[in-house]
Design an enzyme around this catalytic site. Structure first.
Site, PDB file in Angstrom:
ATOM      1  N   ASP A   1       0.818  -1.214   0.000  1.00 43.70           N
ATOM      2  CA  ASP A   1       0.000   0.000   0.000  1.00 43.70           C
ATOM      3  C   ASP A   1       0.856   1.269   0.000  1.00 43.70           C
ATOM      4  O   ASP A   1       1.850   1.361   0.736  1.00 43.70           O
ATOM      5  CB  ASP A   1      -0.859  -0.026   1.281  1.00 43.70           C
ATOM      6  CG  ASP A   1      -1.871   1.102   1.342  1.00 43.70           C
ATOM      7  OD1 ASP A   1      -2.812   1.083   0.533  1.00 43.70           O
ATOM      8  OD2 ASP A   1      -1.719   1.995   2.200  1.00 43.70           O
TER       9      ASP A   1
ATOM     10  N   GLU B   1       1.818  -0.403  -4.833  1.00 45.89           N
ATOM     11  CA  GLU B   1       0.934   0.691  -5.213  1.00 45.89           C
ATOM     12  C   GLU B   1       1.822   1.940  -5.294  1.00 45.89           C
ATOM     13  O   GLU B   1       1.895   2.740  -4.371  1.00 45.89           O
ATOM     14  CB  GLU B   1      -0.188   0.871  -4.185  1.00 45.89           C
ATOM     15  CG  GLU B   1      -1.263   1.824  -4.684  1.00 45.89           C
ATOM     16  CD  GLU B   1      -2.138   2.399  -3.577  1.00 45.89           C
ATOM     17  OE1 GLU B   1      -3.224   2.878  -3.901  1.00 45.89           O
ATOM     18  OE2 GLU B   1      -1.733   2.406  -2.404  1.00 45.89           O
TER      19      GLU B   1
HETATM   20  C1  NOJ Z   1      -4.447   3.029  -0.775  1.00 39.91           C
HETATM   21  C2  NOJ Z   1      -5.603   2.151  -0.444  1.00 39.91           C
HETATM   22  O1  NOJ Z   1      -6.007   1.444  -1.580  1.00 39.91           O
HETATM   23  C3  NOJ Z   1      -6.686   3.080   0.092  1.00 39.91           C
HETATM   24  O2  NOJ Z   1      -7.932   2.422   0.212  1.00 39.91           O
HETATM   25  C4  NOJ Z   1      -6.215   3.660   1.388  1.00 39.91           C
HETATM   26  O3  NOJ Z   1      -7.164   4.616   1.845  1.00 39.91           O
HETATM   27  C5  NOJ Z   1      -4.862   4.361   1.229  1.00 39.91           C
HETATM   28  N1  NOJ Z   1      -3.928   3.616   0.434  1.00 39.91           N
HETATM   29  C6  NOJ Z   1      -4.227   4.602   2.570  1.00 39.91           C
HETATM   30  O4  NOJ Z   1      -3.800   3.400   3.145  1.00 39.91           O
END
Ligand code: NOJ
Length: 479
Positions: free
Chosen positions: A181, A244
Site C-alpha cells: 500500500d 501501489e
Molecule cells: C491506498 C488504499 O487502496 C486506500 O484504500 C487507502 O485509503 C490508502 N492507500 C491509505 O492506506
C-alpha cells in the site's frame, strides 16, 4: 515467476461474502466462495486488509499486523482460506500497509519515536485533503492519509525490524506475497522541507485538491526509499511484491529494483480513447514490471468508470495486456458502482465503489442473511448465478478471456490502426478495441476467437464499443 501473467482477483473482504449474518463479509464467507474463483480461472486472490483495525479507513488503519480482525474471523479461519485456496490451485496475497498504522496501534503509545513528529507543521497535505499534520500533546505528528493513520518512520531500525517480523509471520502462514500500500509515501524528506509549487507534472496524479497546487517532491518518494524496500524484500524472500506506486512509470525504477511489479496507474487514469490508452500502454510497457489494474475499491468499477457500453471491452483490454492483471470483485459480472448507503462510512467518498458482491437474484444478492453494511446495487439484474447460465453474459466473457489469455504470446506490439481503434499483437494473436460508437476496420485478418458482442467482427469491420481477439498469423495488413 508464477505471477508473470497471472490474474489476481481483488477481494474486498467486507463486501465479498458474509457467513455469520452480521452484514459484513468475512473469511469463512471467502472460503465458501473459493469455488467461484477456481471456476472463473484466476490464479490468485488478494485480500484488502483483514488485520485488527478501528476501521477509520476500513482496514488500511492497522492496529495489529499479526492478527485478524474479529469482524473477519480468526487466524484459524485465515489458515483455512489459504488451505482451501491451495487445494484449488489458488494463491493468496495480503495487503501490506507499511506507511502508517492506526492511531490505536499500541506502537503509537508505546513507541512514539517510531512515528514522524515536528514542532511546527510544514505545507504537506494529506491525500484526503487538509494538512498532513495533527497536533497531539503540543507537537504535530505526520499522516499522509487520515489523521487516524500516523506515518511510521522507516529510518528507525526498530520500525523496520517490527515490520519484517510481521511480513515473515504471514509468509510462514502460506501467503504468496503482498500488494504493498501507498509505497511512494514510505519515506519523505528527512528535513521535512516544504513541497514546492506545482510544476505541472502531468502524471503527478494528485488525490486531493490542495495537492494539485504543490509538487509532491518532498512529502513522498525520498531518495533513500530503496533502502527501506530492500528490507521489505529481505523479509519476504522471493514472494511476490506488487507496489501501489502512485507515480508515472518513468519514475518506477527505484521501486522495481526491489519490488516485482507496480500498478500501472497511467492506464487506469487514461480516458477511454484509443490514443491516450495507446500512449499509456506504450509508456508503461517500455520497462518491465507493469501490473495492470483498471478498477478497485478506491476508483470504482469498470461499468461506471468507462460506461456500460465499454465495460466489456475494458475487461478485454485489462486481460490481454502482458504481465499480471488485477480484477476487482464484481467486475466479472459487470457490477456498477452504487449510491453508497444512508450513512457515510468512508469520508473520502468511496462507499459507492464497495457495495457487496451479488451472487444470486435474491434481495440481498446472496451476500448476507442479515442487514448488509451497504445495500446491494441491483442483484435482480446482475448476479453470478444468472450469468453462469448465459454464454453471452459478462461472466462468461471474462471466463473465456481468462482461458484464452493463457495462449497469448509474450510481449506486445502496438499496431497502427484507424483513429479510435486500439490494436496490438500478442505473438500470433491480435487484439482490436473500438473506443468509438462507429464501426471501424481492423488491421488484422482472421476470424474472431473471442468478441465482446455477438458478431461484432464482420469482414474485418469491428462494431462500435466492441473488442475482439483474432489469430494474426494470417498476416497483418494495413487497414
Ligand atoms: C491506498 C488504499 O487502496 C486506500 O484504500 C487507502 O485509503 C490508502 N492507500 C491509505 O492506506
Amino acid at each position: 515467476m508464477w505471477w508473470r501473467d497471472a490474474v489476481i482477483y481483488q477481494i474486498y473482504p467486507r463486501s465479498f461474502q458474509d457467513s455469520d449474518g452480521d452484514g459484513v463479509g468475512d473469511l469463512r464467507g471467502i472460503e465458501q466462495r473459493l469455488d467461484h474463483l477456481a471456476w472463473l480461472g484466476v490464479d490468485a486472490l488478494w485480500l484488502s486488509p483483514i488485520y485488527p483495525s478501528p476501521m477509520h479507513d476500513f482496514g488500511y488503519d492497522v492496529a495489529d499486523y499479526e492478527d485478524v480482525d474479529p469482524v473477519f474471523g480468526s487466524l484459524a479461519d485465515f489458515d483455512s482460506v489459504v488451505a482451501g485456496a491451495r487445494e484449488r490451485g489458488l494463491r493468496v496475497l495480503l495487503d501490506l500497509v507499511p506507511c502508517h498504522t492506526s492511531i490505536e496501534h499500541p506502537w503509537f503509545r508505546e513507541h512514539p519515536d517510531w512515528y514522524i513528529w515536528s514542532d511546527a507543521p510544514n505545507n504537506w497535505y494529506s491525500a484526503f485533503g487538509g494538512s498532513a499534520w495533527s497536533r497531539l500533546n503540543g507537537r504535530y505528528y505526520l499522516h499522509s492519509f487520515y489523521p487516524e493513520q500516523p506515518d511510521l518512520d522507516w529510518r528507525n531500525p526498530d520500525v523496520v525490524a517490527a515490520m519484517q517480523h510481521a511480513l515473515r509471520f504471514w509468509i510462514e502462514r502460506g501467503v504468496a506475497g503482498y500488494r504493498v500500500d501507498a509505497i511512494d509515501r514510505l519515506l519523505k524528506d528527512a528535513q521535512l522541507r516544504d513541497d514546492p509549487p506545482a510544476s505541472g507534472d502531468p502524471f503527478g496524479l494528485p488525490l486531493s485538491e490542495e495537492e494539485t497546487k504543490l509538487a509532491l517532491t518532498h512529502s513522498r518518494n525520498a531518495p533513500d526509499t530503496g533502502q527501506a524496500l530492500a528490507r521489505i524484500r529481505e523479509a519476504v524472500g522471493d514472494s511476490l511484491l506488487v507496489g501501489e506506486v502512485y507515480l508515472p512509470s518513468a519514475r518506477w525504477q527505484p521501486y522495481l529494483d526491489h519490488l516485482d511489479a507496480a500498478f500501472a496507474f497511467e492506464l487506469l487514469h487514461a480516458p477511454w480513447e484509443a490514443e491516450p490508452l495507446r500512449r499509456a500502454i506504450e509508456a508503461t510497457t517500455a520497462r518491465r514490471g507493469a501490473a495492470w489494474v483498471l478498477s478497485n475499491h478506491d476508483f470504482g468499477r469498470l461499468v461506471t468508470r468507462f460506461g456500460p457500453e465499454n465495460a466489456r471491452a475494458a475487461a478485454l483490454l485489462l486481460l490481454t495486456l502482458p504481465g499480471p492483471a488485477f480484477l476487482y470483485q464484481g467486475d466479472e459480472i459487470g457490477l456498477a458502482d452504487g449510491p453508497g448507503g444512508e450513512r457515510v462510512h468512508d469520508r473520502a467518498g468511496r462507499d459507492r465503489f464497495r457495495h457487496p458482491m451479488q451472487w444470486d437474484g435474491s434481495p440481498s444478492g446472496g451476500f448476507t442473511s442479515g442487514e448488509p453494511w451497504l445495500p446491494p446495487v441491483d442483484p435482480g439484474a446482475t448476479n453470478v448465478d444468472a450469468q453462469r447460465e448465459d454464454p453471452r453474459s459478462t461472466l462468461s466473457l471474462v471466463r473465456d478471456l481468462l482461458a484464452l489469455r493463457r495462449v497469448l504470446g509474450d510481449g506486445i506490439e502496438l499496431v497502427d490502426a484507424p483513429p479510435g481503434l486500439l490494436a496490438y499483437r500478442r505473438g500470433d494473436h491480435a487484439v482490436a478495441i473500438n473506443t468509438t460508437a462507429e464501426a471501424l476496420r481492423i488491421p488484422f485478418r482472421g476470424d474472431a476467437l473471442l468478441e465482446t458482442a455477438p458478431a461484432a467482427l464482420r469482414n474485418r469491420t469491428l462494431a462500435g464499443h466492441a473488442g475482439v481477439i483474432t489469430r494474426s498469423d494470417e498476416g497483418v495488413g494495413q487497414p
